[in-house]
Design a protein around this motif. Structure first.
Motif, PDB file in Angstrom:
ATOM      1  N   ARG A 121       2.733   1.632  -3.260  1.00  0.00           N
ATOM      2  CA  ARG A 121       2.009   2.075  -4.336  1.00  0.00           C
ATOM      3  C   ARG A 121       1.965   3.917  -4.263  1.00  0.00           C
ATOM      4  N   MET A 122       1.950   4.102  -2.867  1.00  0.00           N
ATOM      5  CA  MET A 122       1.774   5.536  -2.394  1.00  0.00           C
ATOM      6  C   MET A 122       2.923   6.245  -2.692  1.00  0.00           C
ATOM      7  N   ASP A 123       3.930   5.796  -2.372  1.00  0.00           N
ATOM      8  CA  ASP A 123       5.276   6.594  -2.590  1.00  0.00           C
ATOM      9  C   ASP A 123       6.322   6.318  -3.605  1.00  0.00           C
ATOM     10  N   GLY A 124       6.094   5.034  -4.016  1.00  0.00           N
ATOM     11  CA  GLY A 124       6.907   4.641  -5.339  1.00  0.00           C
ATOM     12  C   GLY A 124       8.180   4.438  -5.012  1.00  0.00           C
TER      13      GLY A 124
ATOM     14  N   GLN B  13       9.349   5.822   2.089  1.00  0.00           N
ATOM     15  CA  GLN B  13       8.721   7.088   1.766  1.00  0.00           C
ATOM     16  C   GLN B  13       9.610   8.083   0.884  1.00  0.00           C
TER      17      GLN B  13
ATOM     18  N   PHE C  21       0.881  -1.034  -0.038  1.00  0.00           N
ATOM     19  CA  PHE C  21      -0.150   0.035   0.041  1.00  0.00           C
ATOM     20  C   PHE C  21       0.932   1.348   0.090  1.00  0.00           C
ATOM     21  N   TRP C  22       1.808   1.135   0.746  1.00  0.00           N
ATOM     22  CA  TRP C  22       2.831   2.518   0.928  1.00  0.00           C
ATOM     23  C   TRP C  22       3.681   2.536  -0.292  1.00  0.00           C
TER      24      TRP C  22
END
Lengths: 219, 190
Positions: free
Chosen positions: B91-94, B131, B88-89
């Motif tokens: 996908r959010m942060d890459g 992040q 999940f993170w």
């Protein structure tokens, strides 16, 4: 855009009935009310047909309260909102997407479940059409009220849930008055007003919810 | 060189208790600050104020660049396998997560709720690194970690600083930070 899609994907995975975490309880609750109501008031077809639409509305309202406790509180306590804030993702965006996922998880399923419920209560086609239209107009508003209350009660920990249920009821009265009221007047003007109230609530919810989450952080 | 974080006249109040302040902070890129002090002195509050999550009672904080926060909250879905929870993170942060280096590569199919305290801390470190933020705020990063884990965190912090990141560590445990300033919050207690 990538952030919004990622958020929506996670929200749907946790909220949609039948998926991990999501529950069928609100739907079953809704159907149970429709099934038990004829047993409680007796098998008078006229009485059932006259009051059935209202019962569907009350059942829908109560089914919308059931998932409130896991709507925002668990993410708040496990630090998700802090991490989103660190990434510059506005609480308003998170709440707007959560609102969409919450509605998708109970609005359309409830409209589907209203079909067997209408059969159980012996509603005619015209009444069913007004109930379905009303639910379409009213459930986004119920979802918005739910998410605002879930955000407002974040700082209250476990005591918040009892309060959440109580808070929802007066706020939902206008939706119920116009949505269910359309059944007795017969026109669609009530449904239109219900839809207007819903739109106002949906527009307000992200901002009210976002502010409430930021306030809960300070407590 | 522009400061990563500047705080002026910070005062912290929780409830009706004045915890500490006023204090001044200035952290340049590459610098580290070790916050010490007994439990309840307000280390976590200072970190949350530095992160912008908490409003100070008085004073102001200026940040430049992205900050990442590691605290007691894991922010991973407890019922999901570690891999899916971290995805999940990701996908959010890459950003890439050095799972092998953190010793997480053998735990990917274990649900997050079954992880031990130290393993949870390692998972939080993966999220922190993924992040890709320039500066780090770490609240008790050594809690529950074994000796190898402590050494790993010290190395990770050194690497972040070498790449121009500023790091604030709140910890009551000793941590080896090369040339770091130490601030004992007791000296600023109100």
């Amino acid at each position: 855009m990538r952030v919004a899609a990622t958020l929506l994907r996670r929200d749907l995975a946790t909220l949609l009935p039948g998926r991990q975490g999501g529950t069928l309880l609100p739907l079953l609750f809704f159907l149970a009310v429709a099934m038990l109501y004829p047993f409680a008031v007796g098998p008078d077809p006229q009485l059932l047909a006259r009051t059935g639409g209202g019962v569907i509305w009350v059942a829908a309202l109560l089914a919308a309260i059931l998932p409130l406790d896991r709507l925002l509180a668990s993410d708040f306590q496990s630090g998700f909102f802090d991490q989103w804030a660190m990434r510059g993702i506005a609480e308003e965006l998170v709440v707007a997407i959560r609102l969409l996922a919450h509605w998708l998880s109970f609005g359309p399923p409830l409209m589907l479940a209203a079909l067997p419920a209408a059969a159980l209560l012996g509603l005619d086609g015209r009444t069913l059409a007004i109930v379905e239209l009303g639910l379409l107009a009213g459930t986004p508003g119920l979802a918005a009220i739910g998410i605002i209350i879930a955000a407002l009660t974040l700082g209250l920990r476990s005591a918040g849930m009892a309060l959440a249920g109580l808070l929802l009821i007066p706020l939902a009265v206008p939706l119920l008055v116009f949505g269910a009221g359309a059944l007795s007047t017969g026109g669609t003007s009530g449904v239109a007003l219900c839809g207007a109230i819903s739109l106002v609530l949906v527009a307000l919810a992200p901002f009210a919810g976002g502010a409430a989450i930021r306030a809960a952080r300070e407590s | 060189m522009q400061a990563a974080l500047t705080a002026t006249g910070l005062v912290c109040r929780r409830g009706d208790r004045l915890l500490w302040g006023p204090l001044e902070l200035a952290l340049a890129p590459g610098q580290a600050l070790h916050l010490t002090g007994p439990n309840g002195i307000g280390k976590t509050s200072l970190l949350r104020i530095a992160a912008g999550l908490l409003r100070p009672f008085a004073g102001a904080v200026e940040r430049s660049g992205a900050f990442a926060l590691l605290d007691g909250a894991l922010a991973l879905d407890e019922h999901q396998p570690l891999d899916a929870a971290l995805a999940f993170w990701r996908r959010m942060d890459g950003g890439p997560m050095p799972l092998e280096r953190l010793g997480l590569h053998t735990l990917l199919d274990v649900p997050v709720r079954y992880l031990s305290t130290g393993q949870r801390k390692r998972a939080a470190l993966a999220r922190l690194i993924g992040q890709g933020a320039r500066h780090w705020l770490l609240d008790e990063p050594l809690n529950g970690l074994d000796d190898a884990g402590v050494a790993l965190v010290e190395t990770l912090i050194a690497e972040r600083r070498a790449q121009g990141g500023a790091v604030i560590v709140a910890s009551h445990q000793p941590i080896a930070l090369d040339g770091a300033a130490v601030m004992d919050l007791r000296t600023h207690a109100a």
